[in-house]
Design a protein around this motif. Structure first.
Motif, PDB file in Angstrom:
ATOM      1  N   MET A 191      55.038  38.517  17.799  1.00  0.00           N
ATOM      2  CA  MET A 191      53.278  38.243  18.351  1.00  0.00           C
ATOM      3  C   MET A 191      54.049  37.655  19.627  1.00  0.00           C
ATOM      4  SD  MET A 191      50.880  36.669  16.184  1.00  0.00           S
ATOM      5  CE  MET A 191      49.536  37.904  15.401  1.00  0.00           C
ATOM      6  N   SER A 192      55.471  36.552  20.320  1.00  0.00           N
ATOM      7  CA  SER A 192      55.354  35.951  20.981  1.00  0.00           C
ATOM      8  C   SER A 192      56.913  37.134  22.239  1.00  0.00           C
ATOM      9  CB  SER A 192      56.600  34.756  20.892  1.00  0.00           C
ATOM     10  OG  SER A 192      58.041  35.098  20.114  1.00  0.00           O
ATOM     11  N   GLY A 193      57.239  37.430  21.572  1.00  0.00           N
ATOM     12  CA  GLY A 193      58.061  39.203  21.163  1.00  0.00           C
ATOM     13  C   GLY A 193      59.377  38.110  21.970  1.00  0.00           C
ATOM     14  N   LEU A 194      59.712  36.786  21.536  1.00  0.00           N
ATOM     15  CA  LEU A 194      61.324  36.258  21.576  1.00  0.00           C
ATOM     16  C   LEU A 194      62.338  36.252  20.080  1.00  0.00           C
ATOM     17  CD1 LEU A 194      59.769  32.578  22.260  1.00  0.00           C
ATOM     18  CD2 LEU A 194      60.786  34.623  23.653  1.00  0.00           C
ATOM     19  N   ARG A 195      63.503  36.646  20.386  1.00  0.00           N
ATOM     20  CA  ARG A 195      64.724  36.353  19.527  1.00  0.00           C
ATOM     21  C   ARG A 195      65.313  35.332  19.690  1.00  0.00           C
ATOM     22  NH1 ARG A 195      68.072  41.188  20.840  1.00  0.00           N
ATOM     23  NH2 ARG A 195      67.005  42.655  19.959  1.00  0.00           N
ATOM     24  N   LEU A 196      65.240  34.765  18.395  1.00  0.00           N
ATOM     25  CA  LEU A 196      65.623  33.338  18.492  1.00  0.00           C
ATOM     26  C   LEU A 196      66.687  33.101  17.758  1.00  0.00           C
ATOM     27  CD1 LEU A 196      62.715  31.008  19.281  1.00  0.00           C
ATOM     28  CD2 LEU A 196      64.253  31.877  20.794  1.00  0.00           C
ATOM     29  N   ARG A 197      68.076  32.989  17.688  1.00  0.00           N
ATOM     30  CA  ARG A 197      69.030  32.552  16.221  1.00  0.00           C
ATOM     31  C   ARG A 197      69.608  31.131  16.381  1.00  0.00           C
ATOM     32  NH1 ARG A 197      71.295  37.490  14.332  1.00  0.00           N
ATOM     33  NH2 ARG A 197      70.349  39.489  16.084  1.00  0.00           N
ATOM     34  N   ASN A 198      70.106  30.843  15.318  1.00  0.00           N
ATOM     35  CA  ASN A 198      70.884  28.956  15.115  1.00  0.00           C
ATOM     36  C   ASN A 198      71.749  29.540  16.027  1.00  0.00           C
ATOM     37  OD1 ASN A 198      72.024  30.205  13.127  1.00  0.00           O
ATOM     38  ND2 ASN A 198      71.046  29.382  11.759  1.00  0.00           N
ATOM     39  N   GLY A 199      72.982  28.335  15.735  1.00  0.00           N
ATOM     40  CA  GLY A 199      73.785  28.202  16.118  1.00  0.00           C
ATOM     41  C   GLY A 199      74.966  29.001  15.432  1.00  0.00           C
ATOM     42  N   GLY A 200      74.972  29.536  14.076  1.00  0.00           N
ATOM     43  CA  GLY A 200      75.471  30.274  13.269  1.00  0.00           C
ATOM     44  C   GLY A 200      75.187  32.045  13.286  1.00  0.00           C
ATOM     45  N   LEU A 225      54.311  40.945   9.166  1.00  0.00           N
ATOM     46  CA  LEU A 225      54.793  41.118  10.488  1.00  0.00           C
ATOM     47  C   LEU A 225      56.014  40.055  10.643  1.00  0.00           C
ATOM     48  CD1 LEU A 225      51.575  40.074  11.794  1.00  0.00           C
ATOM     49  CD2 LEU A 225      52.844  42.473  12.276  1.00  0.00           C
ATOM     50  N   ALA A 226      57.524  40.107  11.831  1.00  0.00           N
ATOM     51  CA  ALA A 226      57.994  39.251  11.713  1.00  0.00           C
ATOM     52  C   ALA A 226      57.529  38.556  12.745  1.00  0.00           C
ATOM     53  CB  ALA A 226      58.852  40.273  12.527  1.00  0.00           C
ATOM     54  N   LEU A 227      57.617  36.578  12.519  1.00  0.00           N
ATOM     55  CA  LEU A 227      56.946  36.103  13.016  1.00  0.00           C
ATOM     56  C   LEU A 227      57.838  34.966  12.884  1.00  0.00           C
ATOM     57  CD1 LEU A 227      53.100  35.325  11.576  1.00  0.00           C
ATOM     58  CD2 LEU A 227      54.249  37.678  13.993  1.00  0.00           C
ATOM     59  N   SER A 228      57.488  33.978  14.407  1.00  0.00           N
ATOM     60  CA  SER A 228      58.399  32.595  14.406  1.00  0.00           C
ATOM     61  C   SER A 228      57.801  31.555  13.042  1.00  0.00           C
ATOM     62  CB  SER A 228      58.409  32.426  16.115  1.00  0.00           C
ATOM     63  OG  SER A 228      56.463  31.909  15.841  1.00  0.00           O
ATOM     64  N   GLY A 229      58.571  30.638  12.837  1.00  0.00           N
ATOM     65  CA  GLY A 229      58.030  29.714  12.085  1.00  0.00           C
ATOM     66  C   GLY A 229      56.685  29.392  12.556  1.00  0.00           C
ATOM     67  N   THR A 230      56.283  28.858  13.698  1.00  0.00           N
ATOM     68  CA  THR A 230      54.910  28.560  14.504  1.00  0.00           C
ATOM     69  C   THR A 230      53.820  29.485  14.205  1.00  0.00           C
ATOM     70  OG1 THR A 230      56.132  27.317  15.364  1.00  0.00           O
ATOM     71  CG2 THR A 230      53.303  27.312  15.981  1.00  0.00           C
ATOM     72  N   LEU A 231      54.342  30.874  14.377  1.00  0.00           N
ATOM     73  CA  LEU A 231      52.883  31.950  14.726  1.00  0.00           C
ATOM     74  C   LEU A 231      52.286  32.469  12.892  1.00  0.00           C
ATOM     75  CD1 LEU A 231      53.915  33.279  17.414  1.00  0.00           C
ATOM     76  CD2 LEU A 231      51.840  32.441  17.563  1.00  0.00           C
ATOM     77  N   GLY A 269      48.557  39.299  25.646  1.00  0.00           N
ATOM     78  CA  GLY A 269      48.390  39.067  24.566  1.00  0.00           C
ATOM     79  C   GLY A 269      48.256  40.235  23.608  1.00  0.00           C
ATOM     80  N   LYS A 270      48.676  41.123  23.407  1.00  0.00           N
ATOM     81  CA  LYS A 270      49.250  42.757  22.903  1.00  0.00           C
ATOM     82  C   LYS A 270      50.422  42.214  22.117  1.00  0.00           C
ATOM     83  CE  LYS A 270      46.203  45.190  24.965  1.00  0.00           C
ATOM     84  NZ  LYS A 270      45.035  44.807  24.488  1.00  0.00           N
ATOM     85  N   LEU A 271      50.765  42.468  20.667  1.00  0.00           N
ATOM     86  CA  LEU A 271      51.688  42.644  19.656  1.00  0.00           C
ATOM     87  C   LEU A 271      52.135  43.273  19.402  1.00  0.00           C
ATOM     88  CD1 LEU A 271      51.690  41.638  16.555  1.00  0.00           C
ATOM     89  CD2 LEU A 271      50.982  43.729  15.250  1.00  0.00           C
ATOM     90  N   MET A 272      53.718  43.245  19.010  1.00  0.00           N
ATOM     91  CA  MET A 272      54.766  43.970  19.499  1.00  0.00           C
ATOM     92  C   MET A 272      54.827  44.743  18.623  1.00  0.00           C
ATOM     93  SD  MET A 272      59.118  43.089  20.736  1.00  0.00           S
ATOM     94  CE  MET A 272      59.810  43.386  17.920  1.00  0.00           C
ATOM     95  N   ARG A 273      55.177  46.022  18.923  1.00  0.00           N
ATOM     96  CA  ARG A 273      55.552  47.293  18.597  1.00  0.00           C
ATOM     97  C   ARG A 273      57.094  47.226  17.199  1.00  0.00           C
ATOM     98  NH1 ARG A 273      50.612  49.091  16.678  1.00  0.00           N
ATOM     99  NH2 ARG A 273      51.219  50.708  16.583  1.00  0.00           N
TER     100      ARG A 273
END
Length: 308
Positions: A191-200, A225-231, A269-273
Motif C-alpha cells: 500500500m505505501s510502496g516503501l521497503r523498510l529494513r531495520n539496522g540488521g 498482502l505485504a504491509l507495514s505494521g501500521t497498515l 491511491g493504488k495498490l502495488m502489484r
C-alpha cells in the motif's frame, strides 16, 4: 487413502484454484476419490512454467462439477494449502523424484506417466518432495537469515518433525506464508510502496492474511498482502481495504484523518502489484474483506495518530 501429484496449468481449460478447488475429468475420478482426506502436491509442468512442484494441500471432498458432464471438483480442505518455500524441479541429480517417472536404471521416462495430470505418490516420495520444498528447519532458516534470532543457535541441530505434523503446525505455516508473501512483493509494503529494513537488514514489512485462517482463509499468496505494521493493523481493523477493481485502496474516511492518509498511502491511491501476476490478491478474498471487515469493526479505543 493415497497421496497424489496434481498437475496445474495457470491457463488450462480447467477451473483450478489451487487453494480452493481442483477441476478434473472422469478419467482420474477413482484416484482422486481414493485421496480424499489425504495430501496432494501440485506440479506445474515445464512447458507451463518454471515452478515444478510448488505447493501442498489436502483434499476434503469430491463432487461432480455442476453443468459439466464428465467433470469433477476436488474441494481443498480449508486451511490446508501451503506454497513451497522453494520450488522443486522434477529431476534431482538427473533423476526423477517420482519413481513412476523413472526407468529401471533411474533415468527419466518419456511420455506415458509423465503426461498424466493425476499421479499416485508413495509416502516416502511425498515426504522427500515436501522436505525439499518446505525444509524441516524453515523456522530456523528464517530466524537466522539476518543474524542470530531469539532462541536459535547456529551450532544447534534442527528439530526433526514428521512431515504431516509440520504441515499442520501453525507456527511453521505462519513462517512459510510470511516468507512467500514478502518475497512476492519484493519486501515492499503493497500500500505505501516503501521497503523498510531495520539496522540488521531484516525487512520490517509484514504478511497480512486478507481473509483470516480462522474465517476459512488460506495460506495462499493470493490471500496475502505485504504491509507495514501500521497498515497491517488498519487493514485488520477494517479502516482500509481494496476496491472491486483490485487496485484502488479504500479508506474509512470517518475513522481515518485525511492527514494520516496523506502520510501512509501513495498519491494515486493504488495498490502495488506483486512481482508475478499469479500472486495478485484473489478478487474473492478482497470481496470478502470489503463485505466482512471494511468499515464494520469497532475500535477497542480511540485511535491515536499523533505519532505518525
Amino acid at each position: 487413502m493415497v497421496k497424489l501429484v496434481l498437475l496445474h496449468k495457470a491457463e488450462s481449460i480447467y477451473d483450478d484454484e489451487p487453494d480452493v478447488v481442483y477441476d478434473f475429468p472422469r478419467t482420474y475420478l477413482k484416484a482422486v476419490t481414493e485421496a480424499v482426506g489425504d495430501w496432494i502436491i501440485y506440479y506445474e509442468p515445464v512447458k507451463a512454467g518454471p515452478r515444478g512442484y510448488f505447493a501442498v494441500a489436502r483434499i476434503g471432498k469430491v463432487i461432480p462439477k455442476p453443468g459439466f458432464e464428465g467433470r469433477y471438483l476436488a474441494l481443498i480442505e480449508p486451511g490446508s494449502f501451503l506454497p513451497f518455500d522453494r520450488n522443486v524441479g522434477r529431476l534431482q541429480d538427473g533423476r526423477p523424484l517420482e519413481s513412476a517417472l523413472a526407468e529401471a536404471d533411474g533415468t527419466p521416462r518419456k511420455g506415458g506417466a509423465i503426461q498424466l495430470a493425476v499421479r499416485r505418490l508413495p509416502d516416502a516420495e511425498f515426504a522427500r518432495i515436501v522436505d525439499l520444498g518446505l525444509p524441516q528447519d524453515l523456522e530456523r532458516i528464517d530466524a537466522m537469515r539476518y543474524g542470530p534470532g531469539d532462541g536459535f543457535h547456529e551450532e544447534g541441530l534442527p528439530f526433526t518433525r514428521p512431515v504431516v505434523e509440520r504441515l499442520t503446525h501453525r507456527p511453521f505455516r505462519d513462517v512459510a506464508f510470511r516468507r512467500k508473501v514478502r518475497e512476492a512483493y519484493d519486501y515492499r509494503c503493497a500500500m505505501s510502496g516503501l521497503r523498510l529494513r531495520n539496522g540488521g537488514g531484516r525487512p520490517e514489512v509484514q504478511a497480512a492474511h486478507i481473509r483470516p485462517v480462522a474465517q476459512a482463509g488460506s495460506d495462499s499468496v493470493r490471500n496475502g498482502l505485504a504491509l507495514s505494521g501500521t497498515l497491517h493493523w488498519m487493514f485488520d481493523r477494517g479502516l482500509i481495504s481494496v476496491a472491486e477493481d483490485c487496485e484502488t485502496i479504500l479508506v474509512s474516511r470517518n475513522k481515518v484523518p485525511g492527514e494520516v492518509v496523506g502520510r501512509l498511502l501513495p498519491a494515486d491511491g493504488k495498490l502495488m502489484r506483486p512481482v508475478h501476476g499469479r500472486d495478485a490478491p484473489h478478487p474473492e478474498n478482497l470481496r470478502w474483506h470489503r463485505e466482512n471487515v471494511f468499515g464494520q469493526m469497532l475500535m477497542d479505543a480511540p485511535a491515536s495518530w499523533d505519532g505518525l
